[in-house]
Design a protein around this motif. Sequence first.
Motif, PDB file in Angstrom:
ATOM      1  N   THR A  79      -2.909   0.199  -3.978  1.00  0.00           N
ATOM      2  CA  THR A  79      -2.651  -1.116  -3.383  1.00  0.00           C
ATOM      3  C   THR A  79      -2.401  -2.135  -4.494  1.00  0.00           C
ATOM      4  O   THR A  79      -2.947  -2.014  -5.602  1.00  0.00           O
ATOM      5  CB  THR A  79      -3.827  -1.603  -2.527  1.00  0.00           C
ATOM      6  OG1 THR A  79      -5.016  -1.647  -3.328  1.00  0.00           O
ATOM      7  CG2 THR A  79      -4.073  -0.685  -1.331  1.00  0.00           C
ATOM      8  N   SER A 112      -4.625  -2.231   4.494  1.00  0.00           N
ATOM      9  CA  SER A 112      -5.060  -0.872   4.802  1.00  0.00           C
ATOM     10  C   SER A 112      -4.075  -0.275   5.795  1.00  0.00           C
ATOM     11  O   SER A 112      -3.238  -0.983   6.356  1.00  0.00           O
ATOM     12  CB  SER A 112      -6.481  -0.857   5.372  1.00  0.00           C
ATOM     13  OG  SER A 112      -6.543  -1.589   6.592  1.00  0.00           O
ATOM     14  N   ARG A 113      -4.198   1.014   6.016  1.00  0.00           N
ATOM     15  CA  ARG A 113      -3.294   1.660   6.954  1.00  0.00           C
ATOM     16  C   ARG A 113      -4.000   2.804   7.644  1.00  0.00           C
ATOM     17  O   ARG A 113      -4.928   3.412   7.080  1.00  0.00           O
ATOM     18  CB  ARG A 113      -2.027   2.153   6.253  1.00  0.00           C
ATOM     19  CG  ARG A 113      -2.228   3.257   5.258  1.00  0.00           C
ATOM     20  CD  ARG A 113      -0.951   3.523   4.461  1.00  0.00           C
ATOM     21  NE  ARG A 113       0.135   3.986   5.295  1.00  0.00           N
ATOM     22  CZ  ARG A 113       1.417   3.965   4.934  1.00  0.00           C
ATOM     23  NH1 ARG A 113       1.765   3.486   3.753  1.00  0.00           N
ATOM     24  NH2 ARG A 113       2.360   4.414   5.755  1.00  0.00           N
ATOM     25  N   ASP A 114      -3.534   3.113   8.843  1.00  0.00           N
ATOM     26  CA  ASP A 114      -4.021   4.257   9.614  1.00  0.00           C
ATOM     27  C   ASP A 114      -2.788   5.045  10.021  1.00  0.00           C
ATOM     28  O   ASP A 114      -2.089   4.677  10.981  1.00  0.00           O
ATOM     29  CB  ASP A 114      -4.811   3.779  10.832  1.00  0.00           C
ATOM     30  CG  ASP A 114      -5.439   4.911  11.607  1.00  0.00           C
ATOM     31  OD1 ASP A 114      -4.974   6.070  11.488  1.00  0.00           O
ATOM     32  OD2 ASP A 114      -6.394   4.656  12.359  1.00  0.00           O
ATOM     33  N   ASN A 115      -2.504   6.108   9.300  1.00  0.00           N
ATOM     34  CA  ASN A 115      -1.277   6.861   9.567  1.00  0.00           C
ATOM     35  C   ASN A 115      -1.334   7.580  10.917  1.00  0.00           C
ATOM     36  O   ASN A 115      -0.293   7.845  11.514  1.00  0.00           O
ATOM     37  CB  ASN A 115      -1.020   7.848   8.439  1.00  0.00           C
ATOM     38  CG  ASN A 115      -0.527   7.150   7.182  1.00  0.00           C
ATOM     39  OD1 ASN A 115      -0.099   5.999   7.212  1.00  0.00           O
ATOM     40  ND2 ASN A 115      -0.605   7.853   6.061  1.00  0.00           N
ATOM     41  N   GLY A 148      -2.322   5.515   1.022  1.00  0.00           N
ATOM     42  CA  GLY A 148      -3.361   4.494   1.002  1.00  0.00           C
ATOM     43  C   GLY A 148      -4.152   4.403  -0.289  1.00  0.00           C
ATOM     44  O   GLY A 148      -5.051   3.569  -0.416  1.00  0.00           O
ATOM     45  N   GLU A 149      -3.840   5.248  -1.266  1.00  0.00           N
ATOM     46  CA  GLU A 149      -4.656   5.276  -2.483  1.00  0.00           C
ATOM     47  C   GLU A 149      -4.269   4.197  -3.478  1.00  0.00           C
ATOM     48  O   GLU A 149      -5.037   3.901  -4.398  1.00  0.00           O
ATOM     49  CB  GLU A 149      -4.567   6.654  -3.150  1.00  0.00           C
ATOM     50  CG  GLU A 149      -3.204   6.997  -3.737  1.00  0.00           C
ATOM     51  CD  GLU A 149      -2.213   7.494  -2.707  1.00  0.00           C
ATOM     52  OE1 GLU A 149      -2.573   7.570  -1.506  1.00  0.00           O
ATOM     53  OE2 GLU A 149      -1.068   7.806  -3.098  1.00  0.00           O
ATOM     54  N   VAL A 161      -0.333  -0.512   9.966  1.00  0.00           N
ATOM     55  CA  VAL A 161      -0.829  -1.078   8.721  1.00  0.00           C
ATOM     56  C   VAL A 161      -1.463  -2.427   9.056  1.00  0.00           C
ATOM     57  O   VAL A 161      -1.020  -3.115   9.973  1.00  0.00           O
ATOM     58  CB  VAL A 161       0.289  -1.218   7.672  1.00  0.00           C
ATOM     59  CG1 VAL A 161       1.382  -2.177   8.141  1.00  0.00           C
ATOM     60  CG2 VAL A 161      -0.262  -1.646   6.341  1.00  0.00           C
ATOM     61  N   ILE A 174       0.849  -1.186   0.000  1.00  0.00           N
ATOM     62  CA  ILE A 174       0.000   0.000   0.000  1.00  0.00           C
ATOM     63  C   ILE A 174       0.883   1.232   0.000  1.00  0.00           C
ATOM     64  O   ILE A 174       1.923   1.270   0.665  1.00  0.00           O
ATOM     65  CB  ILE A 174      -0.950  -0.032   1.222  1.00  0.00           C
ATOM     66  CG1 ILE A 174      -1.974   1.097   1.169  1.00  0.00           C
ATOM     67  CG2 ILE A 174      -0.176   0.000   2.531  1.00  0.00           C
ATOM     68  CD1 ILE A 174      -3.110   0.944   2.178  1.00  0.00           C
TER      69      ILE A 174
END
Length: 122
Positions: free
Chosen positions: A58, A71-74, A55-56, A79, A51
């Motif tokens: 993958t 997915s990821r949560d910065n 996140g745009e 991740v 990713i």
Amino acid sequence: QVQLVESGGGLVQTGGSLRLSCAASGRTFSSSAMGWFRQAPGKEREFVATISWGGETTYYADSVKGRFTISRDNAKNTVYLQMNSLKPEDTAAYYCAAGPVPLRDQKEYRYWGQGTQVTVSS
């Protein structure tokens, strides 16, 4: 410098689900592409998913496409790899890695975690 710690592995039956997490420390996480790789006993480590930093973008290995989601949560420096419809052939040690761009080639990743074991029973 980025330090990576995977968690969430375990034993699951065929058809089950697991969610792996990779917690990162270091200032460059939000600007790094993140990848998941796996290595089964007696086999070479292989690409699973990657990713981009925002996140745009993958990419997935054909063997997991449609079953796994990265997915990821910065904000949380984390991740994830959601794994559904697991199969015995998904059994492996799973590693997360950080690199400059989201590529399938593991040589492009500079930082690696220690791995978490996933075992899928038939």
